[in-house]
Scaffold this motif. Structure first.
Motif, PDB file in Angstrom:
ATOM      1  N   GLU A 180       0.798  -1.222   0.000  1.00 53.83           N
ATOM      2  CA  GLU A 180       0.000   0.000   0.000  1.00 53.83           C
ATOM      3  C   GLU A 180       0.832   1.275   0.000  1.00 53.83           C
ATOM      4  O   GLU A 180       0.311   2.358  -0.234  1.00 53.83           O
ATOM      5  CB  GLU A 180      -0.931   0.012   1.218  1.00 53.83           C
ATOM      6  N   THR A 230      -4.715   7.414   9.302  1.00 53.97           N
ATOM      7  CA  THR A 230      -5.745   6.373   9.241  1.00 53.97           C
ATOM      8  C   THR A 230      -6.814   6.724   8.213  1.00 53.97           C
ATOM      9  O   THR A 230      -7.217   5.875   7.418  1.00 53.97           O
ATOM     10  CB  THR A 230      -6.378   6.167  10.628  1.00 53.97           C
ATOM     11  N   ALA A 231      -7.282   7.962   8.202  1.00 54.55           N
ATOM     12  CA  ALA A 231      -8.309   8.374   7.240  1.00 54.55           C
ATOM     13  C   ALA A 231      -7.798   8.286   5.808  1.00 54.55           C
ATOM     14  O   ALA A 231      -8.509   7.836   4.904  1.00 54.55           O
ATOM     15  CB  ALA A 231      -8.777   9.794   7.547  1.00 54.55           C
ATOM     16  N   GLU A 258      -7.405   4.552   4.813  1.00 49.87           N
ATOM     17  CA  GLU A 258      -8.715   3.944   4.567  1.00 49.87           C
ATOM     18  C   GLU A 258      -9.287   4.388   3.224  1.00 49.87           C
ATOM     19  O   GLU A 258      -9.832   3.585   2.476  1.00 49.87           O
ATOM     20  CB  GLU A 258      -9.683   4.316   5.685  1.00 49.87           C
ATOM     21  N   ARG A 277      -7.480   2.504   0.498  1.00 46.41           N
ATOM     22  CA  ARG A 277      -7.879   1.085   0.461  1.00 46.41           C
ATOM     23  C   ARG A 277      -9.287   0.894  -0.070  1.00 46.41           C
ATOM     24  O   ARG A 277      -9.544   0.037  -0.906  1.00 46.41           O
ATOM     25  CB  ARG A 277      -7.799   0.489   1.861  1.00 46.41           C
ATOM     26  N   VAL A 278     -10.227   1.672   0.446  1.00 47.20           N
ATOM     27  CA  VAL A 278     -11.640   1.460   0.141  1.00 47.20           C
ATOM     28  C   VAL A 278     -12.045   2.049  -1.199  1.00 47.20           C
ATOM     29  O   VAL A 278     -12.760   1.424  -1.966  1.00 47.20           O
ATOM     30  CB  VAL A 278     -12.523   2.030   1.270  1.00 47.20           C
ATOM     31  N   ARG A 304     -14.494  13.153   4.832  1.00 51.81           N
ATOM     32  CA  ARG A 304     -13.752  12.083   5.509  1.00 51.81           C
ATOM     33  C   ARG A 304     -12.596  12.653   6.317  1.00 51.81           C
ATOM     34  O   ARG A 304     -12.301  12.184   7.411  1.00 51.81           O
ATOM     35  CB  ARG A 304     -13.244  11.061   4.501  1.00 51.81           C
ATOM     36  N   ALA A 315     -12.676   8.820  15.152  1.00 59.34           N
ATOM     37  CA  ALA A 315     -11.749   7.885  14.525  1.00 59.34           C
ATOM     38  C   ALA A 315     -10.792   7.325  15.567  1.00 59.34           C
ATOM     39  O   ALA A 315     -10.186   8.076  16.312  1.00 59.34           O
ATOM     40  CB  ALA A 315     -10.957   8.563  13.407  1.00 59.34           C
TER      41      ALA A 315
END
Length: 100
Positions: free
Chosen positions: A32, A61-62, A65, A68-69, A79, A89
């Motif tokens: 990633e 983290t945001a 994510e 990834r998503v 977000r 979060a």
């Protein structure tokens, strides 16, 4: 950006401002990092202070994510705002061991 290869094969990434403020930090699998690093740096200009350890973890983290998503290098504003809100979060876990 500072990247450190961890003993488990993941990478620990820290994104710093030109004023040496920590903007984002966390760990990610090697698969990633190529998408995540540009996504983090793309957000650096708008992640101006206030900063700190918890805010930097939420930002990382945001962004991770979103990559990834959604397969997008830059998370949308909603977000990012949600990630920067203290109660929304969870903080990313800091790896205990680093390889230097």
């Amino acid at each position: 950006m500072q990247a450190v290869l961890l003993d488990d094969g993941n990478w620990f990434l820290d994104l710093w401002s030109a004023q040496s403020r920590l903007l984002a930090r966390g760990s990610a699998p090697a698969s990633e990092v190529a998408a995540l690093a540009p996504a983090l740096t793309a957000n650096a200009a708008r992640w101006a202070p206030p900063s700190g350890l918890e805010a930097s973890r939420r930002r990382f983290t945001a962004t991770a994510e979103a990559v990834r998503v959604h397969g997008r290098p830059v998370p949308d504003e909603a977000r990012v705002r949600a990630a920067e809100a203290p109660a929304t979060a969870p903080a990313a876990a800091t790896p205990a061991r680093r390889s230097r």
